[in-house]
Each structure stands twice: as C-alpha cells, then as structure tokens.
Design a protein around this motif. Structure first.
Motif, PDB file in Angstrom:
ATOM      1  N   UNK A 231       0.838  -1.281   0.091  1.00  0.00           N
ATOM      2  CA  UNK A 231      -0.066   0.004  -0.096  1.00  0.00           C
ATOM      3  C   UNK A 231       0.731   1.292  -0.119  1.00  0.00           C
ATOM      4  N   UNK A 232       1.520   1.580  -1.300  1.00  0.00           N
ATOM      5  CA  UNK A 232       2.202   2.819  -1.269  1.00  0.00           C
ATOM      6  C   UNK A 232       1.524   4.188  -1.423  1.00  0.00           C
ATOM      7  N   UNK A 233       0.151   3.747  -1.520  1.00  0.00           N
ATOM      8  CA  UNK A 233      -0.798   5.047  -1.779  1.00  0.00           C
ATOM      9  C   UNK A 233      -0.253   6.059  -3.091  1.00  0.00           C
ATOM     10  N   UNK A 234       0.308   5.404  -3.923  1.00  0.00           N
ATOM     11  CA  UNK A 234       0.843   6.091  -5.436  1.00  0.00           C
ATOM     12  C   UNK A 234      -0.058   7.177  -5.681  1.00  0.00           C
TER      13      UNK A 234
ATOM     14  N   UNK B 103      15.253   9.639 -13.467  1.00  0.00           N
ATOM     15  CA  UNK B 103      15.065  10.063 -11.926  1.00  0.00           C
ATOM     16  C   UNK B 103      15.971   9.432 -11.341  1.00  0.00           C
ATOM     17  N   UNK B 104      17.346  10.267 -10.880  1.00  0.00           N
ATOM     18  CA  UNK B 104      18.217   9.296 -10.154  1.00  0.00           C
ATOM     19  C   UNK B 104      17.799   8.701  -8.817  1.00  0.00           C
ATOM     20  N   UNK B 105      17.982   7.568  -8.671  1.00  0.00           N
ATOM     21  CA  UNK B 105      17.682   6.821  -7.355  1.00  0.00           C
ATOM     22  C   UNK B 105      16.201   6.469  -7.146  1.00  0.00           C
ATOM     23  N   UNK B 106      15.563   6.587  -8.030  1.00  0.00           N
ATOM     24  CA  UNK B 106      14.075   6.418  -7.683  1.00  0.00           C
ATOM     25  C   UNK B 106      13.681   4.967  -8.373  1.00  0.00           C
ATOM     26  N   UNK B 107      12.887   4.433  -7.772  1.00  0.00           N
ATOM     27  CA  UNK B 107      12.514   2.995  -8.149  1.00  0.00           C
ATOM     28  C   UNK B 107      11.200   3.013  -8.768  1.00  0.00           C
ATOM     29  N   UNK B 108      10.737   1.887  -8.854  1.00  0.00           N
ATOM     30  CA  UNK B 108       9.329   1.708  -9.618  1.00  0.00           C
ATOM     31  C   UNK B 108       8.292   2.325  -8.934  1.00  0.00           C
ATOM     32  N   UNK B 109       8.099   2.251  -7.501  1.00  0.00           N
ATOM     33  CA  UNK B 109       6.950   2.892  -6.990  1.00  0.00           C
ATOM     34  C   UNK B 109       7.224   4.477  -6.868  1.00  0.00           C
ATOM     35  N   UNK B 110       8.218   4.992  -7.370  1.00  0.00           N
ATOM     36  CA  UNK B 110       8.333   6.329  -7.762  1.00  0.00           C
ATOM     37  C   UNK B 110       8.704   7.117  -6.140  1.00  0.00           C
ATOM     38  N   UNK B 111       9.151   6.227  -5.208  1.00  0.00           N
ATOM     39  CA  UNK B 111       9.154   7.016  -3.768  1.00  0.00           C
ATOM     40  C   UNK B 111      10.421   7.686  -3.657  1.00  0.00           C
ATOM     41  N   UNK B 112      10.475   8.554  -2.844  1.00  0.00           N
ATOM     42  CA  UNK B 112      11.894   9.433  -2.598  1.00  0.00           C
ATOM     43  C   UNK B 112      12.877   8.532  -1.671  1.00  0.00           C
TER      44      UNK B 112
ATOM     45  N   UNK C 138       6.937   8.311   0.494  1.00  0.00           N
ATOM     46  CA  UNK C 138       6.555   9.659  -0.297  1.00  0.00           C
ATOM     47  C   UNK C 138       7.149   9.554  -1.586  1.00  0.00           C
ATOM     48  N   UNK C 139       6.406  10.386  -2.611  1.00  0.00           N
ATOM     49  CA  UNK C 139       6.820  10.372  -3.740  1.00  0.00           C
ATOM     50  C   UNK C 139       7.923  11.311  -3.938  1.00  0.00           C
ATOM     51  N   UNK C 140       8.810  11.076  -4.798  1.00  0.00           N
ATOM     52  CA  UNK C 140      10.040  11.504  -4.826  1.00  0.00           C
ATOM     53  C   UNK C 140       9.921  12.907  -5.684  1.00  0.00           C
ATOM     54  N   UNK C 141      10.659  13.992  -4.856  1.00  0.00           N
ATOM     55  CA  UNK C 141      10.757  15.215  -5.528  1.00  0.00           C
ATOM     56  C   UNK C 141      11.046  15.361  -6.995  1.00  0.00           C
ATOM     57  N   UNK C 142      11.966  14.709  -7.348  1.00  0.00           N
ATOM     58  CA  UNK C 142      12.370  14.727  -8.667  1.00  0.00           C
ATOM     59  C   UNK C 142      10.977  14.254  -9.797  1.00  0.00           C
ATOM     60  N   UNK C 143      10.353  13.279  -9.276  1.00  0.00           N
ATOM     61  CA  UNK C 143       8.973  12.808 -10.115  1.00  0.00           C
ATOM     62  C   UNK C 143       7.894  14.112 -10.006  1.00  0.00           C
ATOM     63  N   UNK C 144       7.912  14.581  -8.851  1.00  0.00           N
ATOM     64  CA  UNK C 144       6.849  15.761  -8.588  1.00  0.00           C
ATOM     65  C   UNK C 144       7.298  16.910  -9.291  1.00  0.00           C
TER      66      UNK C 144
END
Length: 341
Positions: free
Chosen positions: A88-91, A311-320, A326-332
């Motif tokens: 449940x990452x609440x993506x 997105x450096x260092x970001x995985x499939x679930x797009x988390x920071x 939490x979603x990665x700032x680079x994605x946002x």
C-alpha cells in the motif's frame, strides 16, 4: 534656446522627483478560494459493470474551470489509490494530492478486479476479460472527467503508472475531447511478455550470482521462458519443463484464466502506439535509475518517440530514496513542469 533647454530639463527632473516620492501602488491581495477542496465518490457504467472512483476537486474560485488529469494504476490488482492487498504505497492518492496543490482536478477509479468495482459483469466468466475491456473502462472515465462543469476541456490529461501508462497511451490516441498531455510514469515501455521475460532473465542471473542456481540450469530456464513466450503468442499450450518451480507456476497462471488478457495486452507495441498520438499532444516519460522492473534502458525505443526524464535513485513505486513512503521530489517536479508547460 539655452533657457528653454534648462526649463525642459527642470520639468523632467521635477516629474521624476514627484514620481519617486509618490507611494507605490499596493497590489491587491489574492482572494481566498471560495470553494474548498472536496473528494466526490463517482460511478459510471461500461460494458454492464458499474465502476467506482474518486473525483478530487482542489480549492478554487467559484465559476473557474481547471485543468484535470485521469490517473491510471499499475498492473495486477492495483486499486484507485495505487494499492494492493499486500502493498500500500498510496501512489495515486499521493499523486492526486500533489496535483491538487497545482490546482488540477483528478479522477482515479477501481479498475476491474479491484476495490469496490470488482470483476462486475466478468465475475462469472473471468477468462473472457481482455485488455480492451480495461481500455474501454479508462476511456469512459476520461469522458466522465472531461464532461465535468469545473473542467477546462482543452486541458485534460492522462497520467498512468507502469501498465497504466500503456492504457493512457491507448486512450489518448482516440480520446474525445483530445487529451492535452499524456504522462507515462515508469511505463510498460515494451511488449508485455518481452518485459516479463527480461525480468525473469534478470532474476535468474541474480540467483546464479547468489549461488542459488548453476549456469546450466540458468540457460535451460531461459530457453524454457523463451519457448513459453512463443507459445503464448502463437496461442499454443505452454510447457514448463526446465523452469524453476516459481517460474513454472507464474507461466501456468498466465496460461490460465488470465490468458486472453495476457495475449491482448502483449499485442500492443508501445512505441508504435505513441506514434499515433494526435499532433501537438504533450508527453512526459519518466524512468528511475533504481527501477528493476522498468529500467531506463528498457524505455529507449519509446523515449525516442516521446522523450524521457531520468529520475536518479528512484525505483518503480516512484518514492523518495531519502523518505520512503513519499513520492520523489524529482518525480513531482517533472509532473509539475509537464502540467505547466
């Protein structure tokens, strides 16, 4: 003549002094939104099934029309919030909240087999559901969103994660009204079975590195995977000889009630589909350098059509990476620039 010149200069200086001495005009303070942010439970019917979803409307001034985005989840039993039973990452919930801060209305829904929607009309015949059924469901959601009175019909977007990105592309090709933009976040960027086979090869190689599998068995398993993929594409019965038990179980599942869905989604080639987007459709494709499911090099062909943001260092679930959950700032930031372009 000189006196006249002195007079003109004096007048100019005096005018400048008066202007400098005048108090600056005070900018009008922005008025607070007159309508608070709200979540609405919505539903629509397609192919005899009622689909349930959440429409989030950000705080806004009454009468104003806003940008909008349909959010589409990843593969498997992923619900409107981007969650599964064991994960449940609440993506999509987090993405909807981020869009709300941008003043963007969002709609997310429980696709077939998830949440309140369930299998609906397919409950008694799950083997008949195909990928096109999911596309029709998403298209109906898009039309519902675009028809809302608070929406600017010229600024409706489709944003999909993983497998949902492929569905976003499918809908955008024929969407009415035309989609302003398509966001492909960590997308299924190659044919479904090609991606699956590559993931399995990577896992087999990792098992060899960990001493859990020897080289001959690795090669035998890879050949078995390739045969099974060929059999699925040729609509033949598949064999699982030479596969590790977990891989064999996976392919037996793919060849079971899900076979029609697997064969129909595998028939879609993402890069070819992207070339059919209406001219002028804006696109965003993101990939994460820490994503083992959709590594950046797997997106190269699709990226040649729509571009790419790494997105450096970001995985499939797009988390920071620094704040899991939490979603990665680079994605946002990439989504922000996409919506504000």
């Amino acid at each position: 003549m000189k006196a006249g010149l002195r007079l003109a200069l004096s007048a100019a200086v005096l005018t400048g002094l008066v202007a400098a001495a005048a108090p600056p005009a005070r900018a009008a303070a922005p008025t607070a939104p007159t309508v608070p942010a709200t979540d609405h439970e919505v539903s629509f019917v397609v192919d005899g099934t009622t689909t349930y979803g959440t429409l989030h409307v950000p705080a806004h001034h009454r009468g104003r029309t806003m940008k909008a985005a349909l959010l589409l989840p990843g593969s498997g039993p992923t619900d409107r919030n981007g969650d599964q039973a064991a994960l449940a990452p609440h993506t999509l919930t987090q993405l909807a909240a981020a869009l709300s801060r941008e003043g963007v209305v969002s709609l997310r829904f429980d696709k077939y087999g998830t949440g309140r929607t369930g299998l609906g009309a397919y409950a008694r015949k799950p083997e008949t559901i195909d990928y096109d059924a999911f596309v029709r469901q998403a298209d109906a959601a898009y039309r519902l969103l675009a028809g809302r009175p608070e929406i600017d019909r010229r600024a409706v977007h489709l944003i999909g994660h993983s497998e949902g990105a492929l569905t976003a592309l499918r809908v955008a090709v024929t969407a009415r009204p035309r989609a302003d933009g398509v966001g492909l976040l960590q997308p299924l960027a190659r044919r479904f079975l090609d991606v699956l086979a590559q993931q399995l090869r990577d896992q087999l190689a990792a098992a060899v590195d960990a001493g859990q599998l020897d080289r001959p068995r690795q090669r035998a398993a890879e050949r078995a995977v390739d045969r099974a993929v060929a059999d699925l594409r040729a609509h033949r019965p598949i064999g699982t000889e030479g596969m590790p038990p977990a891989v064999a179980e996976l392919f037996r599942g793919l060849a079971g009630p899900s076979r029609r869905y697997v064969e129909t989604i595998d028939a879609v080639e993402p890069a070819s589909l992207a070339r059919r987007l209406p001219p002028g459709t804006r696109t965003l494709l993101t990939c994460g350098t820490a994503d083992p499911q959709v590594p950046c090099d797997a997106t190269t062909e699709l990226a040649a059509v729509v571009g790419r943001v790494v997105l450096p260092g970001v995985g499939h679930l797009m988390t920071d990476p620094a704040a899991p959950g939490t979603l990665a700032p680079s994605l946002l930031d990439a989504v922000h620039r996409f919506l504000r372009d």
